[in-house]
Design an enzyme around this catalytic site. Structure first.
Site, PDB file in Angstrom:
ATOM      1  N   TYR A 142      31.953  48.550  27.435  1.00 30.28           N
ATOM      2  CA  TYR A 142      33.374  48.856  27.530  1.00 30.28           C
ATOM      3  C   TYR A 142      33.870  48.351  28.877  1.00 30.28           C
ATOM      4  O   TYR A 142      33.557  48.918  29.919  1.00 30.28           O
ATOM      5  CB  TYR A 142      33.596  50.357  27.379  1.00 30.28           C
ATOM      6  N   LYS A 170      33.914  46.248  23.970  1.00 34.16           N
ATOM      7  CA  LYS A 170      35.291  46.727  23.838  1.00 34.16           C
ATOM      8  C   LYS A 170      36.059  46.176  25.023  1.00 34.16           C
ATOM      9  O   LYS A 170      35.779  46.516  26.177  1.00 34.16           O
ATOM     10  CB  LYS A 170      35.336  48.259  23.812  1.00 34.16           C
TER      11      LYS A 170
END
Length: 299
Positions: A142, A170
């Site tokens: 992320y 992400k």
């Protein structure tokens, strides 16, 4: 039936980063979490991310995180991927959370860039590698430098992609140029972590979304994605443009705050926020209603 999972879409395509419902006195609302999880999967989500920033993970205990993963898994069974957020700025603690999530039955891990302590790229590489080495679960990186203070450089992403359990990223970096190169060079499954950029990221190779606005517009996100996948660029653009008021309205202030307000307006489980987050003012709530209505959301 379990959602489709391939090396190109290891966690499906449309995922929502789920809020953590609390009771009126601020305790964890496991019943509410189960009802919300089932609602989101029924709406069309392939997966749910729990214990992420949208789940107020900075203010939930390790015990609460474990209880939440187990409750959501019980609610949705094999109908959706359940991804546990386990990222902290302490590698040892992140590993403990990752192992707990594996024991609880999570299908994957979301590991955010360590925040506040600003490690160099070699530190990031060793941190994420240690997490991936600690369990048998697939890992989604992320990358959100606006919160963490440090981006994951493209070279570091390429190095990390060589790990067999680091399978996705992400992307909340907000840089389509860097995303283009990282997607091309790493081969990771790429998920938009910035709702306003969902369609642009699809155009440079992303496979899906980890969304906040998915709490209220999952069918529309699915329609946008399906149109893009079938080559109907005009329809995908039209859906994107219809959703612009929602994208804007849900991030006029901190996203958890507006999301819980939106869910409350729809009669769905949400509950209060834990400090330092605070509820919307009446004026902000009125503006949120205008924004959601402009984007076609029924309240």
């Amino acid at each position: 039936m379990a959602p489709i999972s391939t090396p190109q879409t290891p966690f499906g395509r449309v995922l929502t980063a789920m809020v953590t419902p609390f009771t009126a006195d601020g305790a964890l609302d496991l019943d509410g979490a189960q009802r919300l999880a089932a609602h989101l999967v029924d709406a069309g989500n392939d997966g749910l991310v729990v214990n992420g920033t949208t789940g107020e993970s900075p203010t939930t205990s390790d015990v609460e995180k474990d209880q939440l993963v187990r409750a959501v898994l019980e609610a949705v069974g094999d109908r959706a991927h359940v991804i546990a957020g386990i990222g902290t700025n302490d590698t040892h603690h992140s590993i403990e959370l990752a192992r707990a999530a594996e024991r609880a039955g999570a299908h994957g891990l979301l590991a955010v860039t360590p925040y506040y302590n600003k490690p160099p790229q070699e530190g990031l590489f060793r941190h994420f590698t240690a997490i991936a080495d600690a369990t048998g679960l697939p890992v989604m990186l992320y990358d959100i430098p606006g919160r963490s203070g440090v981006p994951i450089d493209t070279e570091t992403i390429v190095r990390l992609a060589a790990h067999p359990r680091i399978v996705a990223n992400k992307d909340a970096k907000g840089d389509l140029g860097r995303a283009s190169w990282a997607i091309a060079r790493s081969g990771l499954a790429w998920y938009s972590g910035d709702d306003m950029l969902n369609l642009p990221l699809l155009s440079v190779g992303a496979c899906g979304f980890v969304s906040v606005v998915g709490h209220v517009v999952t069918p529309e996100l699915r329609a946008l994605l399906d149109a893009h996948l079938t080559g109907d660029v005009q329809k995908a653009t039209e859906v994107h443009q219809r959703l612009l008021p929602v994208f804007t309205g849900m991030f006029r202030t901190q996203g958890v705050i507006t999301t819980k307000a939106a869910l409350a307006l729809q009669g769905l489980p949400a509950g209060p926020l834990r400090l330092p987050l605070v509820e919307l003012s009446p004026e902000e709530t009125a503006q949120l209603k205008v924004d959601l209505a402009a984007g076609g959301v029924e309240l």
